[in-house]
Enzyme design. Structure first.
Site, mmCIF file in Angstrom:
data_model
loop_
_atom_site.group_PDB
_atom_site.id
_atom_site.type_symbol
_atom_site.label_atom_id
_atom_site.label_comp_id
_atom_site.label_asym_id
_atom_site.label_seq_id
_atom_site.Cartn_x
_atom_site.Cartn_y
_atom_site.Cartn_z
ATOM 1 N N HIS A 199 52.124 42.213 38.777
ATOM 2 C CA HIS A 199 53.637 42.576 38.443
ATOM 3 C C HIS A 199 53.870 42.880 36.980
ATOM 4 O O HIS A 199 54.740 43.592 36.182
ATOM 5 C CB HIS A 199 54.804 41.687 39.153
ATOM 6 C CG HIS A 199 54.837 40.430 38.556
ATOM 7 N ND1 HIS A 199 54.099 39.428 39.443
ATOM 8 C CD2 HIS A 199 55.191 39.703 37.524
ATOM 9 C CE1 HIS A 199 54.474 38.036 38.956
ATOM 10 N NE2 HIS A 199 55.185 38.562 38.010
ATOM 11 N N ASP B 108 48.892 40.570 44.133
ATOM 12 C CA ASP B 108 49.523 40.516 42.831
ATOM 13 C C ASP B 108 48.851 40.140 41.809
ATOM 14 O O ASP B 108 48.732 39.043 41.274
ATOM 15 C CB ASP B 108 50.775 39.685 43.119
ATOM 16 C CG ASP B 108 51.598 39.601 41.780
ATOM 17 O OD1 ASP B 108 51.412 40.417 40.867
ATOM 18 O OD2 ASP B 108 52.645 38.619 41.745
ATOM 19 N N GLY C 42 57.893 32.452 33.009
ATOM 20 C CA GLY C 42 57.381 32.423 31.997
ATOM 21 C C GLY C 42 55.840 32.236 32.397
ATOM 22 O O GLY C 42 54.693 32.047 31.769
ATOM 23 N N SER D 202 54.295 33.266 35.158
ATOM 24 C CA SER D 202 53.657 34.404 35.827
ATOM 25 C C SER D 202 52.218 34.795 35.296
ATOM 26 O O SER D 202 52.040 35.024 33.977
ATOM 27 C CB SER D 202 54.321 35.646 35.827
ATOM 28 O OG SER D 202 55.285 35.889 36.851
ATOM 29 N N SER E 280 52.185 33.919 40.854
ATOM 30 C CA SER E 280 52.953 35.278 41.075
ATOM 31 C C SER E 280 54.508 35.057 41.286
ATOM 32 O O SER E 280 55.012 35.364 40.446
ATOM 33 C CB SER E 280 52.491 35.561 42.825
ATOM 34 O OG SER E 280 53.193 36.685 43.068
#
Length: 469
Positions: free
Chosen positions: A216, A246, A333, A335, A351
């Site tokens: 993402h 992802d 923060g 991810s 994710s």
């Protein structure tokens, strides 16, 4: 551009409990033979979690349809294998291999069919499901946004599967992708800055240096920098989100970039990343994040399906399949950051999930082995990639990926798939002192993001590190 050394470095205050578990053995070598000694002639073997994962993959192939999932008993350091076939030969094979054998009622095929039913009847934003081999059921979770008619529909679907097939629980938080607020990698998009985190340095299939991060993040922005408002140092090569995963592969623009395969856990300690590792339910894992530092927990489910509320369509849902479910906390923060084992196994990329590191919650991770397979990359400077994995990662999976959306069809429109849609709208302190909170647009001084940043946002002097997690 000068020759640059890019380490997988993480700022932030490490959780003391996790640090105490990890740091004394951060660079310890693994004596596999010593750990695999059987506790008795016919007894279960004492195994490290990585060895248990490899054994689970081997037994899945050997046992075939009789295999009904497995999990790691950390207290006894044993692999527990579920079987549905009462054939003595099947049980003897598993025991001889060193596993604890448990006969169960539900086969993987039946549990996967239950997951498909959930996908058809209950794909509701704020829900997730994964096979739990410890209970031999599908564990269904609903976050705090699932109320009213949506809750009734979900509850009715779970009840229809039967009490012996699925269980339902509530999560206090709400499922979201953890894309903002961290001090790691930055990109400029229309409306402001976005932040994500580098997961693991890898070598792309063409031999160029690259890194893995969340998908993402890759569909939100193409060019990434190691400092706020800095010049791009890397460009997205591949990105998948939503759908079957992802993950993103991002190539460094400078072919001379040195990208060591290690995680910096603070205080001068590093963990060498030796290989990609499949997750096993019950396995102890560590997550690094520039927002929340070092935290540990356990894997609770595999091949999880998560239905995130779409950030681009108020009435839509971004369904992601094939994830690892854990009880490790995470916040905005984190991810794209690294999930790894004490002995240097790269397990996952952060994710999303629910909760925070105060109240806890669920966090989901993209399996590294699957990301390497899909992108053709190898770890670090050509270390072990997905090709040598035993396949244990799907040993207890819900297996409903066949109906997942085509990620290639959706990737282009996911510019705000995480919290990026509000880029520039800072929910934390503008001077960086509150970066541990939910900073949607970044824009704060990265040097103050998390306390003891070891070089975060440093000027490009040729020796700076990219603080990642």
């Amino acid at each position: 551009m000068p020759k640059r050394k890019v380490a997988i470095a993480v700022g932030g205050v490490a959780a003391l409990g996790a640090a105490a578990l990890l740091l004394p053995n951060a660079n310890a070598s693994q004596d596999r033979n010593g750990q695999n000694a059987a506790s008795g002639a016919t007894g279960a073997k004492t195994l490290k979690s990585a060895d248990a994962s490899n054994l689970a993959g081997q037994l899945q192939k050997i046992l075939g349809d009789a295999f009904a999932g497995s999990y790691y008993d950390g207290g006894k350091q044993q692999l527990v294998v579920n079987v549905v076939d009462g054939d003595d030969n099947v049980i003897v094979q598993a025991k001889k291999a060193g596993a604890v054998v448990r006969e169960v009622d539900n086969s993987l095929g039946e549990l996967r069919q239950a997951a498909k039913t959930l996908k058809t009847r209950a794909t509701i934003p704020g829900t997730s499901w994964a096979v739990d081999p410890r209970t031999d059921k599908v564990l269904v979770t609903a976050d705090s946004t699932v109320t009213g008619a949506k809750w009734d529909r979900l509850q009715s679907t779970v009840r229809g599967l039967g009490a012996d097939m699925a269980t339902l629980k509530k999560s206090a938080g709400s499922f979201k992708t953890f894309v903002s607020g961290g001090d790691a990698i930055f990109s400029q998009v229309q409306g402001g800055n976005v932040r994500c985190s580098l997961g693991f340095n890898v070598t792309a299939s063409d031999g160029s240096p690259a890194f893995l991060t969340a998908g993402h993040c890759g569909v939100a922005a193409k060019d990434w920098s190691d400092s706020q408002n800095g010049q791009p140092i890397a460009t997205v090569d591949q990105a998948t989100f939503p759908g079957n995963g992802d993950f993103s592969l991002v190539k460094y623009n400078d072919p001379n970039t040195q990208a060591p395969s290690e995680v910096n856990v603070g205080n001068g300690q590093t963990v060498q990343i030796k290989q990609a590792a499949d997750a096993t339910v019950g396995q102890a894992v560590f997550r690094m994040g520039s927002t929340t530092g070092l935290h540990d927990g356990k894997v609770t489910g595999l091949d999880a399906t998560v239905n995130f509320q779409s950030e681009t369509d108020p009435g839509g849902v971004d369904t992601v399949t094939g994830l690892i479910q854990t009880d490790v906390c995470a916040e905005a923060g984190d991810s794209g950051g690294s999930l790894f084992t004490q002995d240097g196994g790269a397990v996952g990329l952060t994710s999303g999930g629910s909760g925070d590191c105060t109240s806890g919650g669920e966090t989901f991770f993209q399996p590294v082995t699957a990301a390497l397979q899909a992108t053709g990359a190898t770890l670090g400077d050509g270390g072990a990639g997905a090709g040598d994995q035993s396949g244990a990662g799907d040993q207890a999976g819900a297996g409903d990926q066949s109906g997942a959306a085509d990620p290639s069809a959706s990737a282009g429109g996911q510019a705000g798939a995480g919290d990026q849609s509000g880029a520039g709208e800072q929910a934390g302190a503008g001077d960086g002192s509150g970066a541990g909170g939910d900073q949607i647009g970044g824009g704060a001084d990265p040097s103050g993001a998390a306390g003891d940043q070891s070089g975060s946002g440093a000027a490009d002097d040729g020796s700076s590190q990219t603080d990642t997690h």
